[in-house]
Design an enzyme around this catalytic site. Structure first.
Site, PDB file in Angstrom:
ATOM      1  N   GLY A  16      -1.342   1.301  -7.545  1.00 45.89           N
ATOM      2  CA  GLY A  16      -0.456   2.191  -6.574  1.00 45.89           C
ATOM      3  C   GLY A  16      -0.568   1.965  -4.383  1.00 45.89           C
ATOM      4  N   HIS A  17      -0.044   3.199  -3.842  1.00 48.63           N
ATOM      5  CA  HIS A  17      -0.541   2.555  -2.813  1.00 48.63           C
ATOM      6  C   HIS A  17      -1.501   3.078  -2.129  1.00 48.63           C
ATOM      7  CE1 HIS A  17       1.684   6.820  -1.691  1.00 48.63           C
ATOM      8  NE2 HIS A  17       0.951   6.752  -2.619  1.00 48.63           N
ATOM      9  N   ASN A  18      -2.279   1.835  -1.148  1.00 50.74           N
ATOM     10  CA  ASN A  18      -3.296   1.636  -0.426  1.00 50.74           C
ATOM     11  C   ASN A  18      -4.061   1.639  -1.098  1.00 50.74           C
ATOM     12  OD1 ASN A  18      -1.099   4.717   1.277  1.00 50.74           O
ATOM     13  ND2 ASN A  18      -2.504   3.175   2.841  1.00 50.74           N
TER      14      ASN A  18
END
Length: 328
Positions: A222-224
């Site tokens: 997922g993002h980050n």
């Protein structure tokens, strides 16, 4: 580049293994103990397969030093026989990586930057301002999207997607408002990303994959998210946004790590585990419910649903017992 038949002495020299027996023995391929035939080398890394050594038809063996007297055949002795096998397999691999260059059907944006010796496979995509370091390989249909930065000697397998939008939405009155994902993905050197794996770009900051990370097929990052150097994950792992995973970790197939958690260095997470809390100390962790016959599982599930009521009743009984003991 893969080699033809080579001597066992050559393999010993290239892998740092100790040579035992005839160094002129010619080897052209690696194989399992059961499947090996003349001209092939087999390895013993797991003690449970020690019984298969005597029946093996391999011309040579890769053994741990403690197993040096297990068989009289020519052998390579190494403290880590599985790692030795991996190096031998690399030398004898009959399927080398695709050659450097850009396949005619690939799309590379004019603003993308490719290092020396990069290989871009059929129908692969490298989007605007993406950077790919020297010696890296994109296999067919891999996608490296805008502004993604990939280090040297990376291997991105077919259908992998690097830099897609993260799952960012705000709810207003029952409708979802998309949050622009303005970060990117930064990948270090010597990283391998399996077929069909997806790595989302950061929402504001970047998603970071450090040097030497190995990701299997069908993984979702997922993002980050940040993944520390030399961590390895097996297939179908899911890592939710903003999780921070340490260095030298391993994550078994199908495990799920929830978002905004921190995993310490040198943590081993078992297959199928669900990680709902941060892990602050190195070690091995598991959380999958053991497999059971369906009827037994249904009974256990029914008991789990009653667990809160049972705990309340137990507390009441303990309180009554304590009261009776005081009266005596």
């Amino acid at each position: 580049m893969a080699l033809g038949p080579v001597s066992l002495a050559f393999l010993a020299e290239r892998t740092g293994a100790a040579l035992q027996g005839n160094g002129d023995t010619k080897i052209h391929r690696v194989a399992t103990l059961k499947a090996a035939v003349e001209g092939e080398i087999a390895f013993l890394a797991n003690p449970r397969y020690r019984r298969d050594v005597a029946a093996s038809r391999a011309s040579a063996l890769i053994l741990g030093r403690r197993d040096a007297n297990l068989d009289s055949r020519p052998s390579l002795l190494h403290d880590n026989p599985y790692a030795c096998f991996a190096r031998v397999a690399q030398l004898l691999d009959p399927h080398p990586a695709q050659p450097p260059g850009i396949h005619p059907t690939a799309h590379v944006a004019p603003t993308a930057r490719l290092g020396k010796g990069v290989s871009i496979g059929a129908h692969a995509v490298v989007s605007d301002e993406a950077q790919i370091g020297a010696g890296s390989v994109l296999y067919p249909h891999a996608a490296v999207l805008a502004r993604v930065r990939i280090g040297e000697r990376a291997m991105i397998h077919a259908q992998a997607a690097i830099g897609s939008d993260g799952f960012g939405f705000a709810n207003e009155g029952g409708r979802w408002i998309k949050i622009p994902q303005t970060g990117t993905v930064v990948i270090g050197d010597d990283v391998e990303i399996g077929a069909g794996t997806t790595i989302d770009r950061g929402a504001l900051g970047d998603t970071v994959i450090e040097d030497g990370v190995k990701l299997d097929n069908q993984i979702q990052i997922g993002h980050n998210v940040s993944i520390g150097a030399h961590t390895a994950m097996a297939g179908c792992v899911g890592v939710a946004g903003s999780a921070a995973i340490g260095r030298y970790c391993t994550v078994g197939g199908g495990a799920v790590i929830l978002g905004h958690l921190t995993i310490a260095d040198r943590v081993n997470i078992s297959a199928g585990a669900l990680v709902t809390k941060s892990i602050t100390e190195s070690g091995t962790y598991g959380g999958a419910w053991p497999l059971a016959p369906q009827r037994e599982w249904l009974k256990s599930a029914a008991h789990l649903r009653q667990l809160e009521a049972m705990a309340t009743r137990l507390a009441e009984l303990e309180e009554r017992l304590a009261t009776l003991e005081k009266k005596q």
